[in-house]
Design a protein around this motif. Structure first.
Motif, PDB file in Angstrom:
ATOM      1  N   LYS A  25       1.161  -1.486  -0.286  1.00 31.37           N
ATOM      2  CA  LYS A  25      -0.240  -0.044   0.381  1.00 31.37           C
ATOM      3  C   LYS A  25       0.971   1.263   0.385  1.00 31.37           C
ATOM      4  CE  LYS A  25      -3.822   2.201   2.598  1.00 31.37           C
ATOM      5  NZ  LYS A  25      -4.716   2.171   4.119  1.00 31.37           N
ATOM      6  N   LYS A  26       1.977   1.218   1.007  1.00 33.89           N
ATOM      7  CA  LYS A  26       2.816   2.306   0.991  1.00 33.89           C
ATOM      8  C   LYS A  26       3.734   2.593  -0.580  1.00 33.89           C
ATOM      9  CE  LYS A  26       3.082   2.386   5.676  1.00 33.89           C
ATOM     10  NZ  LYS A  26       4.061   2.491   6.910  1.00 33.89           N
ATOM     11  N   ARG A  28       2.870   1.458  -3.473  1.00 36.68           N
ATOM     12  CA  ARG A  28       1.258   2.182  -4.598  1.00 36.68           C
ATOM     13  C   ARG A  28       1.193   3.662  -3.710  1.00 36.68           C
ATOM     14  NH1 ARG A  28      -1.048  -2.690  -2.776  1.00 36.68           N
ATOM     15  NH2 ARG A  28      -2.799  -1.128  -2.095  1.00 36.68           N
ATOM     16  N   GLN A  29       1.461   4.301  -2.934  1.00 32.11           N
ATOM     17  CA  GLN A  29       1.427   5.587  -2.825  1.00 32.11           C
ATOM     18  C   GLN A  29       2.715   6.559  -3.101  1.00 32.11           C
ATOM     19  OE1 GLN A  29       0.404   5.333   1.543  1.00 32.11           O
ATOM     20  NE2 GLN A  29      -2.277   5.212   1.635  1.00 32.11           N
ATOM     21  N   GLN A  32       2.468   6.586  -6.596  1.00 33.19           N
ATOM     22  CA  GLN A  32       1.798   7.378  -7.129  1.00 33.19           C
ATOM     23  C   GLN A  32       1.931   9.508  -7.054  1.00 33.19           C
ATOM     24  OE1 GLN A  32      -1.204   6.664  -8.907  1.00 33.19           O
ATOM     25  NE2 GLN A  32      -1.762   8.894  -9.304  1.00 33.19           N
ATOM     26  N   LYS A  33       2.484   9.307  -5.824  1.00 30.49           N
ATOM     27  CA  LYS A  33       2.681  10.861  -5.482  1.00 30.49           C
ATOM     28  C   LYS A  33       4.086  11.030  -6.749  1.00 30.49           C
ATOM     29  CE  LYS A  33       5.279  13.275  -1.911  1.00 30.49           C
ATOM     30  NZ  LYS A  33       5.713  13.046  -0.332  1.00 30.49           N
TER      31      LYS A  33
END
Length: 365
Positions: A25-26, A28-29, A32-33
């Protein structure tokens, strides 16, 4: 674009560099950033903007460039304030301290429209008026524009709409109030107050008047006038101040010296006490400027001559100061009344002369 293969490579690179397994999850974040930042940079490049220009620029940098520009161009709004820590004088302008308190240490890239809105909201909570906030924001806008002109910035943020401004003050001091306030002042301040009331000169200009300025005599009692030099006026333009009989008599009692003509010792403090004793708490010193303009126009002086005496260069500002010019209003109503009287008289004459004609018409065969 960053494809799936790049995502896998990035994932392994993060694991190998940190030695810690990153949660999906981290990860992917983070990806994305990174995509968002890259997309923003591509957008700027597409608009012809180099994202690296102004990257390390701070608020203090654009502040210094702004004040240096004021110093170079000799703007009169630039003042020098004593720094108690260093003992030296530092350049400053009115209202910049509020920007310093809010934006000190900020990177210019962080001064966005949202940040400017936050500053405006803080000033409103502090009780600042709309006109004051507009001036504060205008200073910040000038700083950013100066940086853009010098090539240190390529873009500046969109600024919010100006705050609603209260109507300009309409303060006026009647001749009776002026005489009463002056009677409660120390006699050494009478001349200064009289000059302010009759000529509308600014306090800062009046206190700079010398008997002789670099060999030039500013006061001519025979011609009953004072000559203000360009270096002494707010707008940099010299002008002549005619003197009243009473003011000439006051100045004749004083012996010329190297100092100022008008004593201003504790003037503001003494004025506050005098207007309280005179029971005129609403009267401000600056109301004397408005009163002088109105009195001159009402007495029959042309608006051009009045502006020359008061030092107003803008007609818009002059109209704001001409708060009691009721003579022209009365003249306008008198003209309307006179025109109506002429029309009414004309109608009566027409009706009287039309009767014989009607009778002649009826008498025709």
């Amino acid at each position: 674009m960053i494809d799936n293969r790049s995502n896998v490579c990035l994932r392994y690179a993060i694991r190998e560099s940190s030695g810690v397994k990153v949660q999906p999850k981290k990860l992917r974040q983070a990806i994305q950033k990174a995509k968002d930042v890259l997309a923003q940079k591509f957008e700027l490049i597409g608009r012809g903007i180099d994202p690296n220009i102004g990257k390390g620029l701070c608020y203090e940098d654009i502040r210094k460039d702004f004040l240096d520009r004021y110093e170079t161009r000799g703007f009169r709004s630039l003042k020098h304030k004593l720094n108690e820590e260093t003992g030296g004088k530092e350049p400053t302008v009115w209202g910049i301290s509020h920007l310093d308190q809010f934006f000190a240490g900020w990177k210019v890239s962080a001064i966005t429209q949202a940040a400017i809105h936050a500053f405006v909201e803080k000033r409103r909570k502090d009780g600042a008026e709309g006109a004051t906030i507009n001036r504060n924001v205008g200073l910040l806008q000038s700083m950013l524009r100066t940086a853009r002109r010098s090539g240190k910035l390529q873009t500046i943020p969109e600024f919010p709409e100006q705050q609603k401004v209260n109507p300009p003050r309409q303060g006026y001091c009647t001749p009776e109030q002026f005489a009463l306030i002056r009677s409660h002042l120390p006699e050494n301040l009478w001349a200064l107050l009289t000059l302010l009331y009759y000529t509308g000169v600014r306090v800062g200009e009046a206190t700079k008047i010398m008997w002789s300025y670099d060999g030039f005599p500013q006061v001519d009692l025979e011609k009953r006038q004072i000559t203000l030099l360009g270096v002494q006026t707010k707008n940099g333009q010299p002008r002549v101040l005619p003197l009243t009989d009473g003011l000439v008599d006051m100045l004749k009692k004083r012996s010329p010296s190297d100092g100022p003509v008008f004593d201003s010792t504790n003037f503001r403090k003494e004025f506050a006490a005098a207007k309280a004793k005179a029971k005129c708490p609403h009267v401000l010193i600056h109301d004397f400027r408005r009163s002088a303009v109105s009195n001159l126009v009402n007495a029959g002086a042309s608006e051009t001559d009045t502006m020359e005496i008061s030092g107003h260069r803008s007609r818009t500002v002059f109209d704001r100061y001409n708060v009691r010019n009721t003579k022209r209003l009365h003249d306008a109503i008198s003209k309307v009344e006179k025109s109506h009287s002429l029309v009414t008289a004309g109608n009566k004459n027409t009706r009287k002369s039309s009767r014989p004609v009607a009778q002649l018409v009826r008498a025709l065969p």
